[in-house]
Design a protein around this motif. Structure first.
Motif, mmCIF file in Angstrom:
data_model
loop_
_atom_site.group_PDB
_atom_site.id
_atom_site.type_symbol
_atom_site.label_atom_id
_atom_site.label_comp_id
_atom_site.label_asym_id
_atom_site.label_seq_id
_atom_site.Cartn_x
_atom_site.Cartn_y
_atom_site.Cartn_z
ATOM 1 N N PHE A 98 0.866 -1.179 0.000
ATOM 2 C CA PHE A 98 0.000 0.000 0.000
ATOM 3 C C PHE A 98 0.900 1.226 0.000
ATOM 4 O O PHE A 98 1.812 1.330 0.823
ATOM 5 C CB PHE A 98 -0.916 0.029 1.226
ATOM 6 N N GLY A 99 0.683 2.120 -0.955
ATOM 7 C CA GLY A 99 1.549 3.284 -1.056
ATOM 8 C C GLY A 99 0.807 4.485 -1.608
ATOM 9 O O GLY A 99 -0.434 4.513 -1.656
ATOM 10 N N ALA A 108 -0.092 -4.356 -6.570
ATOM 11 C CA ALA A 108 0.621 -5.644 -6.610
ATOM 12 C C ALA A 108 1.916 -5.436 -7.377
ATOM 13 O O ALA A 108 1.898 -4.961 -8.522
ATOM 14 C CB ALA A 108 -0.238 -6.713 -7.270
ATOM 15 N N TYR A 109 3.031 -5.769 -6.749
ATOM 16 C CA TYR A 109 4.343 -5.632 -7.393
ATOM 17 C C TYR A 109 4.765 -6.965 -7.977
ATOM 18 O O TYR A 109 4.730 -8.001 -7.298
ATOM 19 C CB TYR A 109 5.382 -5.152 -6.384
ATOM 20 N N ASP A 110 5.168 -6.938 -9.237
ATOM 21 C CA ASP A 110 5.614 -8.140 -9.954
ATOM 22 C C ASP A 110 7.089 -7.977 -10.292
ATOM 23 O O ASP A 110 7.442 -7.271 -11.234
ATOM 24 C CB ASP A 110 4.779 -8.307 -11.234
ATOM 25 N N PRO A 111 7.997 -8.594 -9.521
ATOM 26 C CA PRO A 111 9.432 -8.398 -9.749
ATOM 27 C C PRO A 111 9.969 -9.116 -10.969
ATOM 28 O O PRO A 111 11.101 -8.853 -11.390
ATOM 29 C CB PRO A 111 10.060 -8.963 -8.474
ATOM 30 N N GLU A 112 9.189 -10.015 -11.548
ATOM 31 C CA GLU A 112 9.682 -10.839 -12.650
ATOM 32 C C GLU A 112 9.527 -10.175 -14.008
ATOM 33 O O GLU A 112 9.986 -10.721 -15.018
ATOM 34 C CB GLU A 112 8.939 -12.184 -12.653
ATOM 35 N N HIS A 113 8.879 -9.038 -14.054
ATOM 36 C CA HIS A 113 8.580 -8.386 -15.334
ATOM 37 C C HIS A 113 9.546 -7.231 -15.564
ATOM 38 O O HIS A 113 9.503 -6.217 -14.858
ATOM 39 C CB HIS A 113 7.137 -7.874 -15.334
ATOM 40 N N GLY A 114 10.452 -7.355 -16.543
ATOM 41 C CA GLY A 114 11.390 -6.282 -16.853
ATOM 42 C C GLY A 114 12.534 -6.214 -15.862
ATOM 43 O O GLY A 114 12.583 -6.955 -14.883
ATOM 44 N N PRO A 115 13.476 -5.295 -16.082
ATOM 45 C CA PRO A 115 14.669 -5.222 -15.227
ATOM 46 C C PRO A 115 14.371 -4.820 -13.788
ATOM 47 O O PRO A 115 15.088 -5.215 -12.867
ATOM 48 C CB PRO A 115 15.542 -4.170 -15.929
ATOM 49 N N HIS A 116 13.334 -4.003 -13.571
ATOM 50 C CA HIS A 116 13.009 -3.553 -12.215
ATOM 51 C C HIS A 116 11.625 -4.011 -11.771
ATOM 52 O O HIS A 116 11.202 -3.672 -10.667
ATOM 53 C CB HIS A 116 13.076 -2.032 -12.129
ATOM 54 N N GLY A 117 10.922 -4.747 -12.593
ATOM 55 C CA GLY A 117 9.590 -5.190 -12.233
ATOM 56 C C GLY A 117 8.509 -4.242 -12.737
ATOM 57 O O GLY A 117 8.770 -3.238 -13.411
ATOM 58 N N ARG A 118 7.274 -4.568 -12.390
ATOM 59 C CA ARG A 118 6.131 -3.732 -12.733
ATOM 60 C C ARG A 118 5.149 -3.740 -11.569
ATOM 61 O O ARG A 118 5.210 -4.582 -10.677
ATOM 62 C CB ARG A 118 5.438 -4.228 -14.001
ATOM 63 N N VAL A 119 4.239 -2.757 -11.605
ATOM 64 C CA VAL A 119 3.226 -2.607 -10.564
ATOM 65 C C VAL A 119 1.862 -2.586 -11.242
ATOM 66 O O VAL A 119 1.673 -1.923 -12.272
ATOM 67 C CB VAL A 119 3.446 -1.304 -9.770
ATOM 68 N N LEU A 120 0.905 -3.296 -10.653
ATOM 69 C CA LEU A 120 -0.460 -3.335 -11.170
ATOM 70 C C LEU A 120 -1.407 -2.762 -10.126
ATOM 71 O O LEU A 120 -1.324 -3.102 -8.940
ATOM 72 C CB LEU A 120 -0.871 -4.768 -11.501
ATOM 73 N N LEU A 121 -2.325 -1.900 -10.572
ATOM 74 C CA LEU A 121 -3.328 -1.339 -9.686
ATOM 75 C C LEU A 121 -4.514 -0.862 -10.508
ATOM 76 O O LEU A 121 -4.469 -0.864 -11.739
ATOM 77 C CB LEU A 121 -2.747 -0.192 -8.844
ATOM 78 N N HIS A 122 -5.568 -0.474 -9.841
ATOM 79 C CA HIS A 122 -6.717 0.092 -10.542
ATOM 80 C C HIS A 122 -7.334 1.180 -9.680
ATOM 81 O O HIS A 122 -7.214 1.170 -8.443
ATOM 82 C CB HIS A 122 -7.760 -0.971 -10.879
ATOM 83 N N LEU A 123 -7.994 2.127 -10.335
ATOM 84 C CA LEU A 123 -8.654 3.234 -9.650
ATOM 85 C C LEU A 123 -10.028 3.466 -10.277
ATOM 86 O O LEU A 123 -10.283 3.053 -11.410
ATOM 87 C CB LEU A 123 -7.814 4.515 -9.760
ATOM 88 N N SER A 166 5.407 5.769 -3.975
ATOM 89 C CA SER A 166 6.172 5.872 -2.735
ATOM 90 C C SER A 166 5.542 4.999 -1.666
ATOM 91 O O SER A 166 4.328 5.058 -1.434
ATOM 92 C CB SER A 166 6.203 7.329 -2.257
ATOM 93 N N VAL A 167 6.388 4.189 -1.008
ATOM 94 C CA VAL A 167 5.933 3.308 0.065
ATOM 95 C C VAL A 167 6.828 3.546 1.276
ATOM 96 O O VAL A 167 8.054 3.461 1.173
ATOM 97 C CB VAL A 167 5.997 1.825 -0.355
ATOM 98 N N VAL A 168 6.224 3.854 2.417
ATOM 99 C CA VAL A 168 6.963 4.106 3.661
ATOM 100 C C VAL A 168 6.286 3.334 4.785
ATOM 101 O O VAL A 168 5.056 3.358 4.903
ATOM 102 C CB VAL A 168 6.996 5.604 4.023
ATOM 103 N N ASP A 169 7.063 2.653 5.616
ATOM 104 C CA ASP A 169 6.489 1.923 6.744
ATOM 105 C C ASP A 169 7.597 1.608 7.758
ATOM 106 O O ASP A 169 8.745 2.020 7.575
ATOM 107 C CB ASP A 169 5.809 0.652 6.276
ATOM 108 N N ASP A 170 7.227 0.870 8.791
ATOM 109 C CA ASP A 170 8.158 0.456 9.844
ATOM 110 C C ASP A 170 8.878 1.664 10.442
ATOM 111 O O ASP A 170 10.072 1.631 10.728
ATOM 112 C CB ASP A 170 9.170 -0.560 9.301
ATOM 113 N N TYR A 171 8.118 2.755 10.623
ATOM 114 C CA TYR A 171 8.703 4.008 11.102
ATOM 115 C C TYR A 171 8.480 4.162 12.602
ATOM 116 O O TYR A 171 7.458 3.746 13.152
ATOM 117 C CB TYR A 171 8.091 5.205 10.364
#
Length: 211
Positions: free
Chosen positions: A24-25, A45-60, A79-84
């Protein structure tokens, strides 16, 4: 975001593993001329297997006001921030220094993904995107799959737009005092372990892991 060498991730695996559990970001989109940026809180949803840095899927939702700005400039930041946690000054005091001279600070983990956005309006592709997201958040199942023209979700597809973010750059930071003297780190660790506040357990685990 300033990243000192001691706060940088030790490997891509470090930030990728953290991001997999923090889905969540805030999606930042440049505003149209004369407008401020759009900042949209969202699950993704982060997909690390797609491309050199991955891809992100979402909807609004389709009525979201950010769509014109996103279509005008698809270069965005997620931007994702947590564990603060807040670290009191006395915990940070250098050895042989009065506790009241210690400098308070914040600990946190952060990942910023610079991305190129592609809006997904094709109904079949939107259904696939939704099913991938639900599979990420609800692996135990229990919900019907989204399918074009089929109940219960087919009629709802027109009310949303999907977004596929191709990640082009990553900046990550784990700010947990790994550069401090051992005595100070031990004092901070004891403080976090004993305080029992929100995120103290997570921050304590990061600090121990990165010592």
């Amino acid at each position: 975001m300033l990243i000192h060498p001691w706060d940088a991730p030790r490997s891509d695996a470090e930030w990728q593993q953290w991001l997999a559990a923090h889905d969540f970001g805030q999606l930042a989109v440049n505003g149209l001329p004369g407008e401020p940026p759009h900042v949209q809180p969202t699950h993704f949803a982060y997909d690390p297997e797609h491309g050199p840095h991955g891809r992100v899927l979402l909807h609004l939702a389709r009525p979201n006001p950010l769509w014109p700005a996103l279509e005008a400039d698809p270069e965005v930041l997620l931007s994702v921030v947590d564990d603060y946690v807040y670290v009191p000054g006395p915990w940070q005091a250098p050895p042989d220094t009065p506790p009241e001279h210690g400098v308070p600070t914040s600990f946190y983990a952060a990942v910023q993904l610079r991305c190129t956005a592609r809006v997904v309006d094709d109904p079949e592709e939107k259904a696939d995107l939704l099913n991938l997201q639900v599979g990420h958040f609800q692996p135990e199942g229990g919900s019907a799959p989204a399918a074009v023209g089929e109940a219960p979700y087919g009629r709802m597809l027109s009310g949303i737009r999907g977004i596929c973010l191709e990640v082009t750059d990553v900046r990550a930071k784990f700010k947990y005092a790994s550069h401090k003297p051992a005595e100070v780190q031990e004092r901070i660790a004891a403080g976090l372990a004993g305080r029992g506040g929100t995120h103290d357990t997570e921050a304590h685990a990061h600090q121990l892991r990165r010592r």
